[in-house]
Scaffold this active site. Structure first.
Site, short mmCIF file in Angstrom:
data_model
loop_
_atom_site.label_atom_id
_atom_site.label_comp_id
_atom_site.label_asym_id
_atom_site.label_seq_id
_atom_site.Cartn_x
_atom_site.Cartn_y
_atom_site.Cartn_z
N LYS A 42 0.83 -1.21 0.00
CA LYS A 42 0.00 0.00 0.00
C LYS A 42 0.86 1.26 0.00
O LYS A 42 0.58 2.22 -0.72
CB LYS A 42 -0.93 -0.02 1.21
CG LYS A 42 -2.05 -1.06 1.09
CD LYS A 42 -2.77 -1.28 2.41
CE LYS A 42 -3.80 -2.38 2.27
NZ LYS A 42 -4.45 -2.76 3.54
N GLN A 61 -4.88 -1.39 9.55
CA GLN A 61 -4.78 -2.72 8.96
C GLN A 61 -5.42 -3.76 9.89
O GLN A 61 -5.07 -3.86 11.06
CB GLN A 61 -3.31 -3.08 8.71
CG GLN A 61 -3.09 -4.43 8.05
CD GLN A 61 -3.62 -4.46 6.62
OE1 GLN A 61 -3.44 -3.51 5.86
NE2 GLN A 61 -4.25 -5.56 6.25
N ASP A 100 -11.26 2.63 4.07
CA ASP A 100 -11.66 1.22 4.02
C ASP A 100 -13.17 1.07 3.86
O ASP A 100 -13.67 -0.02 3.56
CB ASP A 100 -11.22 0.52 5.30
CG ASP A 100 -10.24 -0.62 5.05
OD1 ASP A 100 -9.98 -0.92 3.87
OD2 ASP A 100 -9.72 -1.20 6.02
#
Length: 298
Positions: free
Chosen positions: A53, A97, A120
């Protein structure tokens, strides 16, 4: 009949290229999208994802900052970091994460992120906006699946029968919502579904997302159906192998002889997830700065 392979790597590369062109244009206006990724603990797979990422965000011209915290980080310290990122005008997207080590509570952590920076797409506000057709940031993997479907079947999915196997908050539920928004006739199957194979045989679009290797057999698939395999399962290594091979939730070798189009594993859905994360970050930056996303050639 041999199915068309849906190339997620190529689709993700094309999307990242378009994003990079748009980032360059907003950067000329003084806005550089900023992404903060928070990693708690030392999970090897999570470390790989975070490095990927970071790299791809920077390649797209974004500012990418990773906060790596020890697995013993108190929840209060993590929430304090999120509050500081929420208040930082240079950070437009925040991603913690998952999974996080216990006893950290995922719902509390996700709920602490500013919904406008929740790239997200998991904050309850964004989940609610998805369910009512409002404006919000979409979950990355389901969003990527929809892009692959439209690349394969065209923009209009109206009336197609879609079956999502799995009802997780991360994938199954938002995938079903996006298919409903696209005017599909949607069924959600799960561990208590009776005669799952028969449900699969009725689906024009099949999206398995349960994490069970090769669960969906070839004779479960309607001839000509489009299969978006979200599963990512690593098999036990064979003799002489250091790592086992990655397979999806679909028995690919059987399915490819029946389906009209299918994503491989790896190289299908996976690459789209990070590309859609960057897409969300750019969207969040433009909204925060009151800019329209610049148009670029497809």
């Amino acid at each position: 009949m041999t199915a068309r392979l849906i190339d997620g790597k190529a689709a993700a590369a094309a999307l990242r290229q378009r994003i990079a062109a748009q980032v360059a244009r907003v950067s000329d206006l003084g806005v550089v999208p900023g992404l903060a990724v928070v990693l708690v603990g030392e999970d090897p797979a999570s470390q790989v994802y975070v490095r990927s990422k970071e790299r791809l965000a920077r390649e797209a011209g974004m500012v990418s900052i990773a906060h790596r915290l020890p697995p013993t980080t108190p929840e209060a310290d993590l929430l304090d970091l999120i509050r500081r990122l929420n208040a930082d005008p240079a950070i437009h997207g925040i991603l913690v994460q998952l999974p996080v080590p216990k006893p950290l509570d995922e719902r509390t952590i996700i709920g602490a992120i500013d919904p406008a920076k929740d790239v997200d797409g998991l904050h309850p506000v964004n989940v609610g906006n998805l369910s009512i057709g409002g404006e919000g940031l979409l979950p990355c993997t389901p969003s990527g699946c929809m892009m692959l479907l439209r690349d394969t079947l065209g923009a209009d999915l109206s009336g197609l029968r879609a079956l999502v196997i799995g009802r997780s908050n991360l994938m199954g539920k938002p995938m079903a919502q996006l298919l409903v928004r696209a005017h599909c006739t949607v069924t959600v199957a799960h561990s208590r579904t009776r005669d799952l194979a028969d449900e699969c045989r009725r689906a024009d679009i099949l999206v398995p997302a349960v994490g069970q290797p090769r669960m969906v057999r070839g004779d479960w698939i309607k001839p000509g159906a489009t299969v978006i395999d979200v599963g990512m399962n690593r098999l036990a290594p064979e003799p002489g192998q250091e790592k086992g091979r990655l397979v999806g939730d679909v028995a690919f070798e059987e399915a490819v002889e029946v389906a009209g189009a299918i994503t491989p594993v790896p190289g299908g859905v996976g690459p789209m997830t990070i590309a859609c994360l960057l897409d969300n970050t750019l969207t969040a930056a433009c909204r925060a700065e009151g800019l329209a996303r610049p148009a670029v050639a497809a």
